[in-house]
Design an enzyme around this catalytic site. Structure first.
Site, short mmCIF file in Angstrom:
data_model
loop_
_atom_site.label_atom_id
_atom_site.label_comp_id
_atom_site.label_asym_id
_atom_site.label_seq_id
_atom_site.Cartn_x
_atom_site.Cartn_y
_atom_site.Cartn_z
N GLY A 128 92.51 11.03 40.40
CA GLY A 128 91.73 12.08 41.08
C GLY A 128 92.15 12.29 42.52
O GLY A 128 92.96 11.54 43.08
N GLY A 130 92.00 11.54 45.70
CA GLY A 130 91.46 10.44 46.50
C GLY A 130 91.54 10.73 47.98
O GLY A 130 90.88 10.09 48.80
N ARG A 131 92.40 11.69 48.34
CA ARG A 131 92.48 12.04 49.77
C ARG A 131 92.74 13.53 49.94
O ARG A 131 93.25 13.96 50.98
CB ARG A 131 93.56 11.22 50.46
CG ARG A 131 94.92 11.23 49.78
CD ARG A 131 95.90 10.52 50.64
NE ARG A 131 97.17 10.32 49.97
CZ ARG A 131 98.25 9.93 50.59
NH1 ARG A 131 98.20 9.68 51.88
NH2 ARG A 131 99.37 9.74 49.93
N LYS A 152 94.64 17.58 52.88
CA LYS A 152 95.06 16.25 52.44
C LYS A 152 94.93 15.29 53.61
O LYS A 152 95.54 15.51 54.66
CB LYS A 152 96.51 16.29 51.94
CG LYS A 152 97.00 14.94 51.44
CD LYS A 152 98.24 15.12 50.60
CE LYS A 152 98.85 13.79 50.19
NZ LYS A 152 100.05 13.99 49.40
N GLY A 165 91.44 7.38 51.97
CA GLY A 165 91.27 8.84 52.02
C GLY A 165 92.07 9.51 53.12
O GLY A 165 91.92 10.70 53.37
N ASP A 319 100.24 12.73 36.75
CA ASP A 319 99.34 13.28 37.78
C ASP A 319 100.13 14.03 38.85
O ASP A 319 99.54 14.69 39.70
CB ASP A 319 98.50 12.17 38.42
CG ASP A 319 99.34 11.04 38.99
OD1 ASP A 319 100.11 10.44 38.22
OD2 ASP A 319 99.25 10.76 40.20
N ASN A 320 101.45 13.93 38.80
CA ASN A 320 102.29 14.68 39.72
C ASN A 320 103.07 15.78 39.00
O ASN A 320 104.15 16.19 39.45
CB ASN A 320 103.28 13.76 40.43
CG ASN A 320 102.58 12.77 41.34
OD1 ASN A 320 101.43 12.99 41.72
ND2 ASN A 320 103.25 11.69 41.69
N ASP A 329 103.23 16.93 45.02
CA ASP A 329 103.15 15.54 45.47
C ASP A 329 104.49 15.05 46.02
O ASP A 329 105.37 14.63 45.29
CB ASP A 329 102.67 14.60 44.36
CG ASP A 329 102.27 13.25 44.98
OD1 ASP A 329 102.95 12.80 45.92
OD2 ASP A 329 101.29 12.66 44.53
N1 LIG Z 1 95.18 6.88 51.31
C1 LIG Z 1 94.63 7.20 50.15
N2 LIG Z 1 93.29 7.27 50.02
C2 LIG Z 1 92.70 7.57 48.85
N3 LIG Z 1 93.37 7.81 47.74
C3 LIG Z 1 94.71 7.78 47.78
C4 LIG Z 1 95.41 7.46 48.99
N4 LIG Z 1 96.73 7.48 48.72
C5 LIG Z 1 96.85 7.81 47.43
N5 LIG Z 1 95.65 7.99 46.85
C6 LIG Z 1 95.36 8.35 45.48
O1 LIG Z 1 96.20 7.62 44.61
C7 LIG Z 1 96.65 8.44 43.54
C8 LIG Z 1 98.15 8.49 43.47
O2 LIG Z 1 98.65 8.78 44.73
P1 LIG Z 1 99.85 9.78 45.04
O3 LIG Z 1 100.58 9.23 46.18
O4 LIG Z 1 100.55 10.16 43.79
O5 LIG Z 1 99.02 11.08 45.47
P2 LIG Z 1 98.80 11.73 46.88
O6 LIG Z 1 100.07 11.86 47.59
O7 LIG Z 1 97.70 11.06 47.60
O8 LIG Z 1 98.19 13.10 46.41
P3 LIG Z 1 98.77 14.43 45.83
O9 LIG Z 1 99.29 14.15 44.46
O10 LIG Z 1 97.52 15.23 45.77
O11 LIG Z 1 99.77 14.96 46.80
C9 LIG Z 1 95.98 9.78 43.74
O12 LIG Z 1 94.82 9.77 42.99
C10 LIG Z 1 95.70 9.80 45.21
O13 LIG Z 1 94.62 10.64 45.53
#
Ligand SMILES: Nc1ncnc2c1ncn2[C@@H]1O[C@H](COP(=O)(O)OP(=O)(O)OP(=O)(O)O)[C@@H](O)[C@H]1O
Length: 637
Positions: A128, A130-131, A152, A165, A319-320, A329
């Site tokens: 989901g 998360g940030r 983000k 987050g 998820d990406n 992502d």
């Molecule tokens: N600093 C953080 N705080 C909260 N959740 C995080 C953080 N970093 C990553 N996540 C969560 O971990 C999962 C995988 O992270 P990933 O790096 O693929 O995504 P992201 O770069 O945060 O988000 P996105 O895919 O939306 O660009 C996602 O659910 C992401 O929201």
């Protein structure tokens, strides 16, 4: 009026209106009233999202705004200095609420999406946003494109799991720059509107780092992982709602989806009415098959672009992988320097699962997961709306028929994936090579042979195309001349150490140039060469944001950050300058803003400016060698 301030932008919230909310906070006000600490991590079921307010930084600086993004969103550039704009993109203000009043139940209120995913081939459960927190959707009145604007790094959501987050400056600069660079190259991608730094905020990573927020946007943030999660929980109802939402809202209606194609046809017709069934028995295609086809075809085109421009995502988990077929992502992404098909920018990917050469097959692997999530709907054929099926699911006595049909159709869509990928890849490579068509035999003798040559001689992929865009047929009309010209493809200081004799290398390139020349003459016999050069330069960028360049920008911004933190007066005003500057040579500074403009207007650069840029790039490339061990994973053999 064709442009707006962020306050006046036309806004919608179809995502929250049409999809099921987190049962714990089913309305904006229920979430708004809750203490922030209670909005933290937990499992969320039978929901597509949770209402959650951003937790913006108290003090921040808006340091970068993409002009192209403003245009695409129909935001008036003269309004980006307003408090409304700055506070919204920093997550301090919910622009859809009047002066922080309590939201009504139908208010446009921020939300975080619920999704799961397969990471490195293993089921990872609920992930989901998360940030990331979406603020609203907005439709550009001119282009009619609807985008979902999202922050983000604006604080925790129920999907933050064990993390904070937040996003740091490093990753935010990388995402900001690459989103807009990919878009400028015509590569389908999520976009970046602005970059906000919070120099005083402390975010814990390996060390304490300043925080940042990227305001980003996309026509949809739905991912394959969004469908994976309800499937893993047997939540058929949510899958159906997500599928209906994707078709009706994201793709603009069931009749916009591509219909059945015949075996040799790569362009299916649209306009098939929602309830129409196409094909017979086990091939019978209902509207969900058409939805799947749309998603598959979009992803095939996207990955063809990645291969043709040597872009590697680095973490192609489900998820990406976007439903819209967007690059999404930006973690350890990179453009290839030297052509090395085994390259991955992800140092943890020891199996090379997500290496450059594996991207087309891994995207298909992900699309098969989506096929499985949609399998019941795809396989149900003409019974997809039967009440019993909708409510209870598949009855035993027709399960076999359903499964067989789903398998047949997913497999057939896989064939389409390959065909669309190949057609798009050929189209792009044909354009990059400055040819008008891909003739029989070109693929082997010209395209593949070029790639083999680049790999064997460790030559730079994107530079090669740019350099080819300046070589006239006259410059390569004899063996001697071709061998001479071959040198322009070498790195500034010659060939890499392991690739053998320069003489052999020149010979190999000369041989390829001979075949190339013949084909150029065939396609362009009655046009002036300048026309071909212009066509080639418009698709072969002078500049791609290579990892070491991004690192230089980051380093400079971070250095400035330290100054800012030690002195409150110093420097935040200069931040924009810092972001957009990078040192190309020790003496000379080239503004990234310029580079940006050059990326976005590839044809406007003059010959002289081009010559200078090339000189700078070769100087920079030479220095880049020192960086290589950091970025170029060793070949695994
Ligand atoms: N600093 C953080 N705080 C909260 N959740 C995080 C953080 N970093 C990553 N996540 C969560 O971990 C999962 C995988 O992270 P990933 O790096 O693929 O995504 P992201 O770069 O945060 O988000 P996105 O895919 O939306 O660009 C996602 O659910 C992401 O929201």
């Amino acid at each position: 009026m064709s442009t707006f301030s962020i306050r006046d932008l036309p806004k919608t919230n179809t995502f929250t209106q049409k999809l099921p909310p987190d049962p714990q906070y089913p309305t904006p006000s229920s979430s708004h009233k809750e203490e922030r600490s209670k909005l933290g991590p937990r499992l969320v079921r039978e929901a597509a999202y949770t209402y959650v307010r951003p937790d913006g930084f108290e003090k921040s600086e808006l340091v970068g705004v993409s002009q192209t993004a403003l245009k695409d969103l129909a935001i008036d550039p003269s309004t980006v200095e307003s408090e409304d704009f700055k506070d919204t993109v920093a997550g301090r203000k919910i622009i859809t609420l009047d002066n922080g009043t309590e939201p009504k139940d139908d208010a446009i209120y921020p939300w975080a999406q619920c999704y799961g995913g397969y990471q490195f081939g293993q089921w990872a459960g609920q992930l989901g946003d998360g940030r990331a927190i979406s603020l609203f959707e907005t439709t550009n009145p001119k282009t009619k494109a609807r985008y979902e604007l999202q922050l983000k790094g604006a604080g925790k959501t129920p999907y933050s799991r064990f993390a904070d987050g937040r996003a740091v400056v490093r990753s935010s600069i990388r995402e900001f720059v690459v989103s807009e660079a990919l878009n400028a190259l015509g590569i389908p991608t999520t976009r970046a509107l602005s970059l906000t730094l919070a120099p005083q905020a402390r975010v814990r990573r390996e060390t304490m780092e300043p925080g940042a927020i990227v305001a980003r946007f996309a026509q949809s943030w739905l991912r394959i992982g969004t469908f994976d999660l309800p499937r893993s929980r047997g939540d058929r109802d949510t899958i159906r709602k997500l599928a209906d939402y994707a078709a009706e809202e994201v793709f603009g209606g069931w009749d916009k989806l591509p219909g059945k194609i015949d075996s040799n046809d790569t362009t299916p017709s649209t306009g098939v009415p929602k309830d129409e069934l196409q094909g017979e028995t086990e091939h019978q295609q209902n509207r969900y098959t058409r939805l799947y086809r749309e998603i598959v075809r979009r992803n095939a085109k996207m990955v063809a672009y990645w291969q043709a421009y040597a872009f590697t995502n680095g973490v192609l988990n489900t998820d990406n992988t976007s439903i819209m077929g967007l690059s999404i992502d930006f973690g350890p992404f990179a453009f290839l320097d030297n052509f090395d098909p085994n390259y991955t920018p992800n140092h943890d990917d020891h199996m090379l699962r997500y290496a450059y050469k594996n991207q087309p097959s891994i995207i298909w692997w992900n699309l098969v997961r989506l096929g499985e999530s949609l399998g019941e709907l795809i396989g149900s054929g003409d019974r997809c709306d039967e009440e019993e099926f909708v409510k209870e699911g598949v009855r035993k006595d027709w399960a076999d028929e359903l499964v067989k049909r789903a398998e047949t159709l997913i497999e057939a869509t896989g064939e389409e994936y390959k065909a669309v990928f190949m057609a798009e890849y050929k189209r792009l490579m044909t354009a990059r090579l400055g040819l008008k068509q891909c003739k029989e035999g070109d693929f082997e003798t010209l395209y593949s042979e070029l790639l083999d040559t680049l790999e064997a001689l460790e030559l730079d992929f994107n530079h090669t195309f740019r350099k080819l865009s300046h070589i006239s047929t006259e410059q390569i009309d004899s063996e001697e001349k071709r061998k001479e010209v071959a040198g322009v493809f070498f790195h500034h200081d010659g060939l890499g150490s392991l690739v053998g004799e320069e003489k052999d290398a020149r010979q190999r390139i000369a041989k390829w140039l001979e075949t190339y020349r013949t084909r150029v003459l065939e396609d362009w016999s009655d046009s002036p060469e300048e026309e071909r050069f212009a066509a080639m330069r418009s698709v072969n960028p002078k500049f791609v944001p290579r990892s070491w360049i991004l690192d230089e920008i980051i380093e400079r911004v971070e250095k400035k950050d330290r100054i800012i933190m030690s002195s409150t007066q110093e420097g935040t005003n200069n931040m924009e300058k810092m972001i957009f500057e990078r040192s190309m040579t020790d003496k000379e500074l080239l503004s990234l803003k310029d580079v940006y403009e050059r990326i976005t207007n590839p044809t406007t650069i003059s010959q002289e400016a081009y010559r200078q840029l090339m000189q700078q790039i070769s100087a920079a490339d030479q220095r880049a060698k020192a960086y290589k061990p950091k970025y170029l994973k060793k070949k695994c053999w």
